[in-house]
Design a protein around this motif. Structure first.
Motif, short mmCIF file in Angstrom:
data_model
loop_
_atom_site.label_atom_id
_atom_site.label_comp_id
_atom_site.label_asym_id
_atom_site.label_seq_id
_atom_site.Cartn_x
_atom_site.Cartn_y
_atom_site.Cartn_z
N ASN A 1 15.20 -59.36 15.24
CA ASN A 1 13.80 -59.79 14.84
C ASN A 1 12.65 -59.41 15.75
O ASN A 1 11.67 -59.66 15.67
CB ASN A 1 13.68 -61.22 14.79
CG ASN A 1 14.01 -61.94 16.13
OD1 ASN A 1 14.20 -61.49 17.19
ND2 ASN A 1 13.58 -63.05 16.30
N LEU B 1 9.70 -57.33 13.85
CA LEU B 1 8.85 -58.39 12.98
C LEU B 1 8.11 -59.34 13.99
O LEU B 1 6.90 -59.63 13.62
CB LEU B 1 9.95 -59.21 12.23
CG LEU B 1 9.36 -60.63 11.44
CD1 LEU B 1 8.24 -59.98 10.42
CD2 LEU B 1 10.25 -61.21 10.69
N PHE B 2 8.50 -59.85 14.94
CA PHE B 2 7.87 -60.80 15.96
C PHE B 2 6.92 -59.81 16.51
O PHE B 2 5.50 -60.60 16.51
CB PHE B 2 8.80 -60.84 17.25
CG PHE B 2 8.45 -61.96 18.07
CD1 PHE B 2 8.72 -63.24 18.26
CD2 PHE B 2 7.45 -61.40 19.17
CE1 PHE B 2 8.23 -63.98 19.35
CE2 PHE B 2 7.21 -62.36 20.01
CZ PHE B 2 7.41 -63.59 20.14
N ARG C 1 5.14 -57.27 15.47
CA ARG C 1 4.16 -56.77 14.47
C ARG C 1 3.20 -58.23 14.13
O ARG C 1 2.05 -58.09 14.15
CB ARG C 1 4.90 -56.44 13.14
CG ARG C 1 3.99 -55.35 12.51
CD ARG C 1 4.82 -54.89 11.33
NE ARG C 1 6.26 -54.36 11.55
CZ ARG C 1 7.30 -55.02 10.70
NH1 ARG C 1 6.84 -55.75 9.65
NH2 ARG C 1 8.32 -54.84 10.78
N ARG C 2 4.08 -59.16 14.04
CA ARG C 2 3.08 -60.45 13.69
C ARG C 2 2.52 -60.81 14.73
O ARG C 2 1.19 -61.35 14.44
CB ARG C 2 4.47 -61.43 13.16
CG ARG C 2 4.01 -62.66 12.17
CD ARG C 2 3.11 -62.05 11.00
NE ARG C 2 2.22 -62.90 10.63
CZ ARG C 2 2.12 -63.28 9.27
NH1 ARG C 2 2.85 -62.58 8.34
NH2 ARG C 2 1.18 -64.05 8.83
N GLY D 1 3.82 -67.73 20.01
CA GLY D 1 4.45 -66.63 20.44
C GLY D 1 4.11 -66.23 21.65
O GLY D 1 4.67 -65.18 22.36
N LEU E 1 6.95 -69.13 18.26
CA LEU E 1 7.19 -67.94 17.57
C LEU E 1 5.73 -67.65 16.94
O LEU E 1 5.24 -68.64 16.47
CB LEU E 1 8.40 -67.93 16.54
CG LEU E 1 9.52 -68.46 17.22
CD1 LEU E 1 10.62 -68.66 15.98
CD2 LEU E 1 10.17 -67.16 18.07
N VAL F 1 6.52 -65.49 10.81
CA VAL F 1 7.93 -64.95 11.25
C VAL F 1 8.98 -65.72 10.61
O VAL F 1 10.23 -65.04 10.28
CB VAL F 1 8.36 -64.34 12.53
CG1 VAL F 1 7.50 -63.48 13.25
CG2 VAL F 1 8.57 -65.67 13.44
N SER F 2 8.65 -66.96 10.10
CA SER F 2 9.84 -67.85 9.70
C SER F 2 9.62 -68.25 8.43
O SER F 2 10.48 -68.95 7.70
CB SER F 2 9.81 -69.20 10.54
OG SER F 2 10.36 -68.64 11.90
N GLY G 1 7.14 -70.76 13.99
CA GLY G 1 6.90 -69.37 13.10
C GLY G 1 6.62 -69.75 11.63
O GLY G 1 6.64 -68.75 10.88
#
Ligand code: ATP
Ligand code: MG
Length: 403
Positions: A22, A25-26, A28-29, A75, A173, A177-178, A202
């Protein structure tokens, strides 16, 4: 190289939350969220470096505002307003002096760290040399264990950062992401805390509130709007679905024996929220229930509500004491809003002695006298979404008009 020191914010995250696949993704977000949170504050862009993200600032950026906006961003483990410089010894020395200019500090230490050890001097030597430099320019002394200022120098292969203040972030997070959840938001103390816990893991939250206007005043709506205004800071854009529940409750009162009404209300709320969830791509419901906190929050009644829907019902506060919930509500800024006096829709048409252990059979018999599907449909059809943004659109427009 040889460029002037430029202001930035170095953002660190917990490496441990990046286990498995992840990581992209983490990051980028988190980068996107950093830009969204600081829109209009003079942020030039975000860069990804080994182990950290860097927000580059205009020299005239509104630093206190940036600090405040990212201080609650999920995050982030910690962050530091810093100067970015080329990793060259004379530049490092000059940047440390520039950073400390105008400050008085009783004591200090230098903490140099070399990533990949490319910088030609060992950290110990950097610490000693920079320490001596500071002592020549400032009336201060070295204190390695409890310094007033800890001057940090992070040396990467192609860039270095000097900074003094490390600000602890909230962890968690990055929102987004979630996936998405739909939270039942009552205006009480618990449900905003529950929703915020999912944001911290997230999730983007759709907020759903049931009100009894015109049977009751519209205070609960004003409260949930204020609550969503608070919580939208974590996700930048949020919808609040306001569902008129008074008529539905009236029909329940006509058909259902008094002790079972609260359970039936909750099942209707759950089913209406589930339909909104499906419409918006949310994969689970969230409530603020805590086991045994009130008579209605028994395992039996929680089971009856869960059985009413075909998606997970998340209850992040199920094992949390009220004192802890209140502490958390204060920390996230929802407590003061939640304690404003209010008439909850569930106080309307509620019996003195609600059933604390409603059996599945009793509930089924009660609901057989209602047209549940029609009630759910009526609720879903009359649900009106309101959109909230952070930073608020007006503030964004004002800031960009001013620049
Ligand atoms: P809260 O402090 O969140 O109001 P509570 O301790 O008062 O919770 P209940 O009134 O039993 O407990 O509500 C349990 C949960 O049901 C709430 O946390 C919330 O998720 C949901 N809920 C209750 N009333 C409403 C409402 N009017 N609109 C939306 N959700 C509600
Ligand atoms: Mg309540």
């Amino acid at each position: 190289m040889g460029r002037a020191p430029s202001p930035c914010i170095v953002v660190h995250y917990h490496e441990i939350s990046l286990k498995g696949g992840n990581r992209p993704l983490f990051l980028r977000r988190l980068g996107r969220n950093l830009l969204a949170a600081t829109a209009g504050c003079g942020v030039r862009g975000v860069r990804r470096l080994p182990g950290r993200l860097v927000l580059d600032l205009d020299p005239e950026a509104d630093l206190p505002e940036v600090r405040e906006r990212i201080g609650t961003l999920f995050g982030i483990a910690y962050f530091a307003p810093a100067l970015s410089i080329p990793p060259e010894w004379p530049v490092v020395q000059a940047a440390v002096l520039q950073l400390l200019e105008g400050r008085t500090f009783e004591s200090f230490r230098i903490t140099a760290r070399r990533t990949f050890k490319v910088f030609p001097m060992p950290s110990d030597e950097i610490n000693r040399e920079l320490g001596a430099l500071v002592l020549r320019h400032f009336a201060t002394r070295v204190n390695l264990t409890e310094p007033t200022l800890n001057v940090r120098v992070d040396l990467l292969p192609r860039e270095a950062f000097v900074f003094v203040d490390r600000v602890t972030g909230p962890g968690g997070l990055p929102v987004g992401v979630s996936g998405r959840v739909a939270a039942l938001l009552s205006g009480g103390i618990d449900s905003p805390v529950a929703a915020c816990r999912l944001q911290k893991r997230g999730c983007e939250v759709e907020f759903v509130h049931f009100h009894s206007v015109p049977y009751l005043a519209d205070t609960s709506q004003r409260k949930v709007r204020a609550l969503v205004e608070r919580l939208v800071r974590h996700q930048f854009s949020a919808r609040l679905w306001l569902v008129p529940f008074g008529e539905i409750q009236r029909e329940v009162v006509l058909g259902v024996p008094a002790p079972l009404r609260v359970v039936v209300y909750r099942r209707l709320m759950a089913r209406i929220t589930e339909a909104i969830a499906r419409k918006t791509g949310a994969l689970a419901l969230v409530t603020g229930e805590s086991l045994g906190q009130v008579a209605s929050q028994t395992l039996e009644n929680i089971a009856r509500m869960t059985e009413a829907v075909g998606m997970p019902v998340l209850r992040p506060l199920i094992g949390t004491d009220k004192e802890e919930i209140i502490r958390e509500a204060r920390a996230i800024g929802t407590f003061e809003i939640s304690i404003e006096p209010d008439q909850d829709c569930c106080t309307l048409f509620v019996p003195k002695h609600p059933e604390t252990r409603a059996s599945a059979e009793a509930v089924a018999a009660a609901e057989a006298r209602l047209d549940m599907a029609r009630l759910v449909e009526a609720g879903v059809e009359s649900a009106a979404p309101e959109t909230f943004r952070f930073p608020p659109a007006e503030a964004g427009a004002l800031l960009s008009a001013g620049s």
